[in-house]
Design a protein around this motif. Structure first.
Motif, PDB file in Angstrom:
ATOM      1  N   MET A 229      -2.100  54.163 -32.180  1.00 33.02           N
ATOM      2  CA  MET A 229      -1.672  54.345 -30.794  1.00 33.02           C
ATOM      3  C   MET A 229      -0.743  53.214 -30.357  1.00 33.02           C
ATOM      4  O   MET A 229       0.275  53.445 -29.718  1.00 33.02           O
ATOM      5  CB  MET A 229      -2.888  54.430 -29.871  1.00 33.02           C
ATOM      6  CG  MET A 229      -3.610  55.760 -29.947  1.00 33.02           C
ATOM      7  SD  MET A 229      -4.846  55.970 -28.645  1.00 33.02           S
ATOM      8  CE  MET A 229      -6.098  54.823 -29.235  1.00 33.02           C
TER       9      MET A 229
ATOM     10  N   GLU B  24       2.951  57.635 -19.994  1.00 33.20           N
ATOM     11  CA  GLU B  24       1.595  58.091 -20.283  1.00 33.20           C
ATOM     12  C   GLU B  24       1.145  59.240 -19.380  1.00 33.20           C
ATOM     13  O   GLU B  24       0.412  60.132 -19.819  1.00 33.20           O
ATOM     14  CB  GLU B  24       0.611  56.920 -20.173  1.00 33.20           C
ATOM     15  CG  GLU B  24      -0.782  57.252 -20.680  1.00 33.20           C
ATOM     16  CD  GLU B  24      -1.649  56.027 -20.848  1.00 33.20           C
ATOM     17  OE1 GLU B  24      -2.872  56.214 -20.961  1.00 33.20           O
ATOM     18  OE2 GLU B  24      -1.123  54.902 -20.863  1.00 33.20           O
TER      19      GLU B  24
ATOM     20  N   SER C 163       2.651  53.418 -32.175  1.00 31.22           N
ATOM     21  CA  SER C 163       3.458  54.515 -31.648  1.00 31.22           C
ATOM     22  C   SER C 163       4.060  54.167 -30.285  1.00 31.22           C
ATOM     23  O   SER C 163       5.208  54.500 -29.995  1.00 31.22           O
ATOM     24  CB  SER C 163       2.602  55.780 -31.533  1.00 31.22           C
ATOM     25  OG  SER C 163       3.414  56.902 -31.257  1.00 31.22           O
ATOM     26  N   ARG C 164       3.291  53.468 -29.457  1.00 30.61           N
ATOM     27  CA  ARG C 164       3.810  53.062 -28.146  1.00 30.61           C
ATOM     28  C   ARG C 164       4.987  52.105 -28.294  1.00 30.61           C
ATOM     29  O   ARG C 164       6.018  52.256 -27.619  1.00 30.61           O
ATOM     30  CB  ARG C 164       2.696  52.406 -27.331  1.00 30.61           C
ATOM     31  CG  ARG C 164       1.666  53.395 -26.813  1.00 30.61           C
ATOM     32  CD  ARG C 164       0.459  52.714 -26.197  1.00 30.61           C
ATOM     33  NE  ARG C 164      -0.503  53.690 -25.704  1.00 30.61           N
ATOM     34  CZ  ARG C 164      -0.913  53.788 -24.447  1.00 30.61           C
ATOM     35  NH1 ARG C 164      -0.449  52.942 -23.536  1.00 30.61           N
ATOM     36  NH2 ARG C 164      -1.783  54.700 -24.075  1.00 30.61           N
TER      37      ARG C 164
ATOM     38  N   TRP D 161       0.888  61.571 -36.623  1.00 30.48           N
ATOM     39  CA  TRP D 161       1.764  60.623 -35.932  1.00 30.48           C
ATOM     40  C   TRP D 161       3.165  60.671 -36.535  1.00 30.48           C
ATOM     41  O   TRP D 161       3.315  60.761 -37.747  1.00 30.48           O
ATOM     42  CB  TRP D 161       1.216  59.202 -36.045  1.00 30.48           C
ATOM     43  CG  TRP D 161      -0.060  58.979 -35.302  1.00 30.48           C
ATOM     44  CD1 TRP D 161      -1.328  59.003 -35.818  1.00 30.48           C
ATOM     45  CD2 TRP D 161      -0.194  58.703 -33.896  1.00 30.48           C
ATOM     46  NE1 TRP D 161      -2.250  58.763 -34.823  1.00 30.48           N
ATOM     47  CE2 TRP D 161      -1.580  58.568 -33.636  1.00 30.48           C
ATOM     48  CE3 TRP D 161       0.708  58.550 -32.843  1.00 30.48           C
ATOM     49  CZ2 TRP D 161      -2.080  58.285 -32.362  1.00 30.48           C
ATOM     50  CZ3 TRP D 161       0.211  58.282 -31.579  1.00 30.48           C
ATOM     51  CH2 TRP D 161      -1.159  58.148 -31.343  1.00 30.48           C
TER      52      TRP D 161
ATOM     53  N   SER E 149      -6.167  58.793 -35.820  1.00 28.30           N
ATOM     54  CA  SER E 149      -6.137  58.536 -34.378  1.00 28.30           C
ATOM     55  C   SER E 149      -6.782  57.200 -34.041  1.00 28.30           C
ATOM     56  O   SER E 149      -7.430  57.061 -33.022  1.00 28.30           O
ATOM     57  CB  SER E 149      -6.859  59.663 -33.639  1.00 28.30           C
ATOM     58  OG  SER E 149      -8.211  59.754 -34.060  1.00 28.30           O
TER      59      SER E 149
ATOM     60  N   SER F 191      -3.250  58.579 -25.091  1.00 30.34           N
ATOM     61  CA  SER F 191      -4.523  57.854 -25.011  1.00 30.34           C
ATOM     62  C   SER F 191      -5.527  58.471 -25.975  1.00 30.34           C
ATOM     63  O   SER F 191      -5.324  59.572 -26.500  1.00 30.34           O
ATOM     64  CB  SER F 191      -5.080  57.901 -23.584  1.00 30.34           C
ATOM     65  OG  SER F 191      -5.480  59.235 -23.269  1.00 30.34           O
ATOM     66  N   GLN F 192      -6.634  57.771 -26.171  1.00 30.74           N
ATOM     67  CA  GLN F 192      -7.688  58.307 -27.013  1.00 30.74           C
ATOM     68  C   GLN F 192      -8.215  59.620 -26.434  1.00 30.74           C
ATOM     69  O   GLN F 192      -8.510  60.563 -27.174  1.00 30.74           O
ATOM     70  CB  GLN F 192      -8.834  57.289 -27.142  1.00 30.74           C
ATOM     71  CG  GLN F 192      -9.928  57.696 -28.127  1.00 30.74           C
ATOM     72  CD  GLN F 192      -9.414  57.820 -29.550  1.00 30.74           C
ATOM     73  OE1 GLN F 192      -8.599  57.010 -29.998  1.00 30.74           O
ATOM     74  NE2 GLN F 192      -9.886  58.839 -30.267  1.00 30.74           N
TER      75      GLN F 192
END
Length: 300
Positions: free
Chosen positions: A7, A237, A10-11, A290, A2, A274-275
């Motif tokens: 992140m 998001e 992946s976005r 992921w 993570s 998000s985190q």
């Protein structure tokens, strides 16, 4: 698993997939709907005579008729106007004479024709209002306008369905590479041993406190435990919070069942998380993998 780089990767992965795939789906839908539009235009004398006879001649034109009015109306809402859950059963494929569907359509076709005729967006069909606009370019413009509206909606809907299938297919392919095989079990999983070790299933119901559907399930060859997978691809998001809650609620439900023998719940995620989202998943006891790093499943 993570870290910030995952992140961001992946976005970007999700954004590119969305743009590339919806563009192709839009172009395909534009061609398909163009053909139906031409049929609708022919049977209605270029929309000057929207009649029950035209609808009965080819029920698929209902799809175009829904977009001739302003604002356009969804399948379900349009169906409800005529006492059906959805109008899809008439417009998805041509209804043939001597069928029960045809007899149902005979009953509502006059009502559909009247409804559309009264609410036709005449700004689009200029030749209906004035011979001064009776030019081929007017007809081409109206066709492109209408088919664009339909194709845009089709592309958005098709992408949502396709994206879910694509994500689950990626997980399936990875499990097969690891030596897992598809189970023949097709009931509700009530206990961990309902799936045999080394087997997997897609879209299967699992009984915890209640019965809920898991996107995928498999029995680990390593731990012998039942692994339940929720596949979540998020393009916006703001939607992530809802997806996280769904996953966490299911995990709590499944782990409450002694018969499932403390199953491992895994979220295979992609897109705009998000985190904080990831921390909420972890605090609910959900493991994270992921989609762009499916080798993370190997640990299970």
């Amino acid at each position: 698993m993570s870290n910030p780089s995952d992140m961001e990767v992946s976005r970007q992965f999700e954004l590119k997939m969305y743009i590339d795939s919806t563009s192709a789906m839009y172009e395909n839908a534009l061609l398909q709907n163009g053909e139906i539009y031409d049929t609708a235009s022919r049977f209605t004398r270029e929309f000057a005579d929207i009649s029950a006879q035209a609808i009965l001649a080819d029920s698929r034109i209902i799809k175009i008729l829904r977009y001739l009015v302003t604002p356009s109306i969804s399948q379900m809402k349009f169906g409800q106007l005529f006492e059906f859950q959805s109008i899809g059963k008439f417009e998805d494929a041509r209804v043939l004479p001597d069928s029960n569907k045809y007899r149902e359509l005979e009953r509502i076709a006059p009502k559909i024709a009247d409804f559309v005729g009264e609410r036709l967006d005449r700004r689009r069909f200029l030749w209906l209002s004035s011979k001064d606009h009776d030019f081929p370019i007017s007809r081409e413009y109206a066709k492109n306008w209408t088919c664009s509206l339909v194709a845009d909606q089709n592309a958005q809907t098709n992408y949502r369905n396709w994206r879910k299938d694509q994500q689950e297919h990626a997980v399936t392919s990875h499990l097969i590479q690891l030596g897992y095989t598809k189970t023949k079990f097709n009931g509700v999983i009530n206990r961990a041993t309902d799936l045999r070790i080394g087997e997997f299933s897609r879209e299967i119901k699992v009984r915890g406190r209640t019965i809920q559907k898991a996107d995928m399930a498999f029995r680990s060859r390593r731990s012998k435990k039942l692994i339940l997978i929720e596949a979540k691809a998020v393009g916006v998001e703001l939607d992530a919070t809802k997806r996280i809650k769904e996953c966490s609620d299911k995990a709590g439900d499944w782990r409450a069942s002694a018969e499932l023998e403390e199953p491992t719940v895994v979220a295979v995620i992609a897109g705009f998380f998000s985190q904080g989202n990831l921390e909420n998943l972890s605090s609910s006891g959900v493991s994270i993998v992921w989609e762009h790093h499916l080798e993370g499943l190997d640990a299970f």
